[in-house]
Scaffold this motif. Sequence first.
Motif, short mmCIF file in Angstrom:
data_model
loop_
_atom_site.label_atom_id
_atom_site.label_comp_id
_atom_site.label_asym_id
_atom_site.label_seq_id
_atom_site.Cartn_x
_atom_site.Cartn_y
_atom_site.Cartn_z
N LYS A 188 5.55 23.01 17.40
CA LYS A 188 5.98 21.62 17.27
C LYS A 188 5.90 21.07 15.85
N SER A 189 5.34 21.82 14.92
CA SER A 189 5.35 21.40 13.52
C SER A 189 6.71 21.72 12.91
N GLY A 190 7.24 20.78 12.16
CA GLY A 190 8.53 21.05 11.54
C GLY A 190 9.27 19.79 11.19
N LEU A 191 10.59 19.90 11.11
CA LEU A 191 11.47 18.81 10.70
C LEU A 191 12.08 18.14 11.92
N TYR A 192 11.99 16.81 11.96
CA TYR A 192 12.53 16.02 13.07
C TYR A 192 13.56 15.02 12.54
#
Length: 572
Positions: free
Chosen positions: A228-232
């Motif tokens: 779930k870590s990343g670019l949104y």
Amino acid sequence: MKERKRKITVITIIGIMLILAITTFTYAIWSRTHTQTGINKNTYACFEISYAETNGAGITMDNGFPQKDEDGLKNKPYEVEIKNKCDTVSTYNVILNKQTGSTLADSHLKVAVDNDYKLLSTATKTDLRQIDNFSNEASYIIGTGVIGPKQTKIVQIRSWMDKDTSEQDGEDKSFTFKITIEAVAGIGEGEYPLKDLVLANSIKDNANLDFSKGFPDENTSEEETKAKSGLYKTEDDDGDTYYFRGDIKNNYVQMGTYKETLYLYLNGTKGNSYSDVSVYYSKEDADRDCDSYYDKMYSYNSAEECKLNQEKVEIAVAGQPIKWQVVRINGDGTIRLLATKPIGTSVFNEFDNNPKYVGYTYDNDEPCTKSSPCTSNFNGNGFTNSEGVGTNSIIKGYLEEWYKNNLKDYDNKIALTTFCNDTSYGSGTETNLSYGSSKRLSDDNEPSFQCPDPTQQSGGNRNYGGVYKLKIGLLNADEMTYAGMKLYGSPKKHNFLFKELEDYNDYYWYMLTMSPLLFTTSTLHMIGAYPDGSLDNWDPNEPSRIISPVINLKSDVTVTGSGTQEDPYVVQ
């Protein structure tokens, strides 16, 4: 440059430009061969490259006379499709190889990759490419690009004769070239747009984001953190904005150098446990703190004992590069950066007995709104406010002085863009109120990148805070929440804002934000970031809060490097 595993894929296009007369010539880009070569150091093939052919003879463009740039960009492009079939960000260079004996000067040929055009004479000259059955005297990088994992990109190539070419310079000249497109798995050598490198990250699904707690928190598994870590993606007032959330390791940027060595002076409780710590950037302020609070706050027997137990921490050395982290791509395409090290401590404003002191400026003639933001721009020697802006907060002056001393040489790369000092009302009255950030982040658990106009909330017009256009500022609490922080809650695990700063033992990380929280019983409270990863209240006239500046790079800024802490993107 360290070795990287890579696969280089080359597509070759033969370009022949035959100039018969300055006013009546035509030219063609002939696409005769398509080869796939290079050394494959991986066990997989990352790229699939194909190109469009409209007829057996290639693409022929009419109007082969000198053209204005706006007309040249309307020429039918030659299109190349590049598919990245792997799970890593990849890059490519577009190389123009000039055939030996070409007689048209480089200064008369315009080349465009997508909509980025230039005279060939201004392109970066690179190592001569060796091409079978083609004798070339020079190779130029005429374009670069980035492809995200599993993404496909169409590259458009155009060329035309520059409009200022004289008859003498163009008549009876010829120009023959080959185009090679070299795709590299990973970040290749060369300069690439920072915006494209960030947007090449896969966009995460934000449908099930939970802002009622920090991320990652103590119950988040390593697998979930990674997934779930990343670019949104969401929206701000200017359009689509792309933000990083969670444990991010590829958003480091290097730009500028520290002009002086910076220290922290820490006063902590007796026994060096630092359960209650105050942080200062001058020995004089730290000593003054010991004089006042050696017994009540720190449990020492005397002020001298307190001073003897101060800790002095070196955090930045004069001449050392300044490192930043990408927070998000703003809706206007600019790139928001947060400094990875503090630059000092400061109060936000000197007083806390009136709501106006939560304003980045106050006593303004008119409210600072989206349609009429209050502006502070750098003029080469200092900062100038737009007409009608009232009194600067102390923190505004502090940040702008640091900018002048440390970043003025990079001013042409730093954008004037939106910052939000949200002074809208969440609930209550003018004398006992909760500000908008408190309601969004505590009651509703719904952060927003959209900044409310002061005139749109109950309580009428307000002449402090609101929407600003700035060169330098601070993060607000909503931005920190999107990154993984939590108002009145503790992540207790790494996200890219709350991290274990092992060099400084974590105890000094009390960071200012631009967001007010409450005004109760004649006392103001703003939102600050605490060492446990939580957002909580702090007094705007409390001097021991650290300052981590925020700037925004222009959308066309290019960088080298891979974005890791060890190999950051270096602004060119």
